[in-house]
Enzyme design. Structure first.
Site, PDB file in Angstrom:
ATOM      1  N   LYS A 109      27.769  -2.178 -55.086  1.00 50.52           N
ATOM      2  CA  LYS A 109      27.814  -0.743 -55.375  1.00 50.52           C
ATOM      3  C   LYS A 109      26.534  -0.266 -56.079  1.00 50.52           C
ATOM      4  O   LYS A 109      26.193   0.902 -55.983  1.00 50.52           O
ATOM      5  CB  LYS A 109      29.051  -0.407 -56.197  1.00 50.52           C
ATOM      6  CG  LYS A 109      30.327  -0.854 -55.476  1.00 50.52           C
ATOM      7  CD  LYS A 109      31.426   0.128 -55.537  1.00 50.52           C
ATOM      8  CE  LYS A 109      32.559  -0.186 -54.562  1.00 50.52           C
ATOM      9  NZ  LYS A 109      32.940  -1.601 -54.408  1.00 50.52           N
TER      10      LYS A 109
HETATM   11  C1  LIG Z   1      33.617  -2.015 -53.263  1.00 49.53           C
HETATM   12  C2  LIG Z   1      33.517  -3.435 -52.850  1.00 49.53           C
HETATM   13  C3  LIG Z   1      33.808  -3.847 -51.523  1.00 49.53           C
HETATM   14  C4  LIG Z   1      34.306  -2.893 -50.458  1.00 49.53           C
HETATM   15  O1  LIG Z   1      33.378  -1.891 -50.135  1.00 49.53           O
HETATM   16  P1  LIG Z   1      33.802  -0.660 -49.196  1.00 49.53           P
HETATM   17  O2  LIG Z   1      32.928   0.468 -49.620  1.00 49.53           O
HETATM   18  O3  LIG Z   1      35.216  -0.440 -49.465  1.00 49.53           O
HETATM   19  O4  LIG Z   1      33.527  -1.066 -47.814  1.00 49.53           O
HETATM   20  C5  LIG Z   1      33.631  -5.172 -51.203  1.00 49.53           C
HETATM   21  N1  LIG Z   1      33.250  -6.085 -52.127  1.00 49.53           N
HETATM   22  C6  LIG Z   1      32.971  -5.744 -53.404  1.00 49.53           C
HETATM   23  C7  LIG Z   1      32.564  -6.795 -54.367  1.00 49.53           C
HETATM   24  C8  LIG Z   1      33.081  -4.402 -53.805  1.00 49.53           C
HETATM   25  O5  LIG Z   1      32.818  -4.081 -55.087  1.00 49.53           O
END
Ligand SMILES: *Cc1c(COP(=O)(O)O)cnc(C)c1O
Length: 459
Positions: A109
């Site tokens: 993120k």
């Molecule tokens: C948020 C997150 C995901 C999923 O991402 P999406 O935006 O839902 O596709 C996968 N792995 C981790 C570690 C995350 O923090």
């Protein structure tokens, strides 16, 4: 470049308006009016650094920020990453792992949130405005948002988490941030309580306006746009290294945010033969790509908690593609889904966009055994989210080079790693958090308590 709503009832707006607005006023999601075509420029793009590539790609989407300003925002956003490559691809056996966890909070993120925070600070300053982010988190999103916004002028962030219900590491990553513009609220309740409080306060329009409340949720176009870059970055490098025409990606997903960016990259000229979508037991998306039926179920708790999601908030942008940009049809489908909790789109299984994405799920047992096997065969420890992607990717791959997106560093998910490989994973950033000074406000799971707190803090 103008931005339009997937529901068609919002006037086209600039990038800056789209980024500051988040959700379109008609309830739809904002999308660019067209996608830039980079197919003639791949050789040049493949030679760029991560930040230079991000600048090139963003420039096609952002036509209302002067180039030199945009360059500054991009350089500052990606200077916070610990790896000089920002997002390196590492060869593991017969696939590549695209490491998206070198940002401040060790999860993918950061790739978008670091730029979003730079954009917010810049756009607010230009407009002489300020913004107060209110959010609720069960882990990664909140900490990435806090680390993006800390110390930025003109923005405060209030982040609620359910007390004692996020992992100790995730909680420390948030509460150890002591900047004056960061307020951690530990709510005596569940994640759903936090969500409810947030929705109630956002629905109170006079309060929302007076307090200048805003969100950093995953439907913000800026986040999706920022994620397009690493598909080009890794795809072009791996393609060159392998002398292959096409590449494929495997993406662990919950909200459809990450893989959606990959789909856009493929439509912008990146030669992608297929995208592999991987879910855990919360498999609404995997079922959708297999059957055309979109139907939410109950959330199951797994060892990949950031994908424990049943309603994929970015799905509507993909739906807009599937409906061939017919906003009336999108509105109709979303209405049916809201009313009935399911919708049948099996008539679209032959659409090119559906055929581009192959999908399946990996359960907890498969995830754990994938972590164990990859560690014993190649000495590489996958985090549980990444392992979901690797497990499904290995099953559904074709002959092209396979790039598996790694969304977190394994040290964020200690229990799952200890179970799988019998050793505690470490990262110096997390080790340094032990014993750190923390700051956090404890509040009951009560809308009025949170309202009073926000009001007093901003007074
Ligand atoms: C948020 C997150 C995901 C999923 O991402 P999406 O935006 O839902 O596709 C996968 N792995 C981790 C570690 C995350 O923090």
């Amino acid at each position: 470049m103008k931005y339009i709503s997937t529901r068609g009832q919002t006037e086209a707006m600039s990038f800056t308006d789209a980024g500051l607005t988040g959700l379109a006023p008609d309830g739809g999601l904002l999308v660019p009016a067209s996608l830039p075509d980079l197919s003639g420029d791949l050789d040049h793009l493949s030679s760029l650094s991560y930040a230079d590539l991000a600048f090139e790609i963003f420039s096609r989407f952002i036509t209302d920020i002067p180039a030199e300003d945009l360059r500054g925002l991009v350089n500052r956003a990606y200077a916070t990453f610990r790896d000089p490559e920002v997002a390196p691809s590492v060869k593991v056996g017969n696939f590549y792992v695209l490491e998206l966890f070198h940002g401040p909070t060790l999860a993918f993120k950061d790739m978008a949130m670091q730029f979003l925070a730079q954009f917010f600070e810049y756009a607010l300053e230009k407009r002489g405005q300020s913004l107060n982010i209110l959010g609720s988190t069960s882990g990664d999103t909140g900490s990435a948002a806090i680390h993006g916004i800390r110390g930025k002028a003109g923005i405060n962030i209030f982040m609620m988490h359910p007390e004692g219900k996020t992992s100790p590491v995730q909680e420390l990553q948030m509460t150890s941030v002591l900047d004056e513009n960061v307020y951690n609220l530990a709510i005596d309740g569940t994640f759903d309580d936090c969500q409810r409080i947030m929705k109630t306060l956002f629905a109170d329009v006079p309060f929302k306006t007076e307090m200048k409340l805003g969100a950093v949720n995953s439907v913000n176009w800026v986040r999706v746009m920022a994620q397009i870059v690493y598909y080009f970055y890794a795809g072009l490098k791996v393609r060159k290294a392998c002398g292959s025409e096409n590449i494929q990606f495997s993406v662990p997903t919950g909200n459809f945010g990450n893989i959606l960016a990959g789909y856009y990259a493929s439509q912008m000229g990146l030669p992608v033969s297929q995208l592999i979508l991987a879910t855990n037991e919360n498999d609404i998306l995997a079922r959708f790509f297999q059957s055309g039926k979109y139907e939410s179920g109950k959330v199951a708790h797994t060892i990949s908690p950031s994908m424990d999601i049943q309603v994929a908030s970015n799905f509507e942008r993909f739906l807009y593609v599937l409906m061939d940009h017919d906003a009336a049809k999108v509105s109709e489908v979303m209405k049916t889904f809201a009313e009935q909790g399911q919708v049948d789109l099996s008539g679209r299984l032959e659409h090119d966009a559906m055929k581009m994405i192959l999908a399946d799920r990996a359960d907890t047992h498969q995830t754990s055994s994938t972590i164990r096997r990859v560690n014993s065969e190649y000495g590489y420890v996958l985090d549980p989210h990444t392992a979901v992607g690797v497990a499904v990717g290995e099953q559904l791959r074709n002959e092209d080079p396979l790039i598996c997106l790694s969304t977190a560093h394994p040290a964020k998910f200690v229990d799952a790693i200890v179970d799988a490989v019998g050793e505690v994973p470490h990262h110096p950033v997390l080790d340094a958090l032990e014993g750190a000074e923390t700051e956090c406000e404890r509040l009951p799971a009560d809308v009025e308590a949170v309202r009073r707190f926000v009001k007093a803090a901003l007074a």
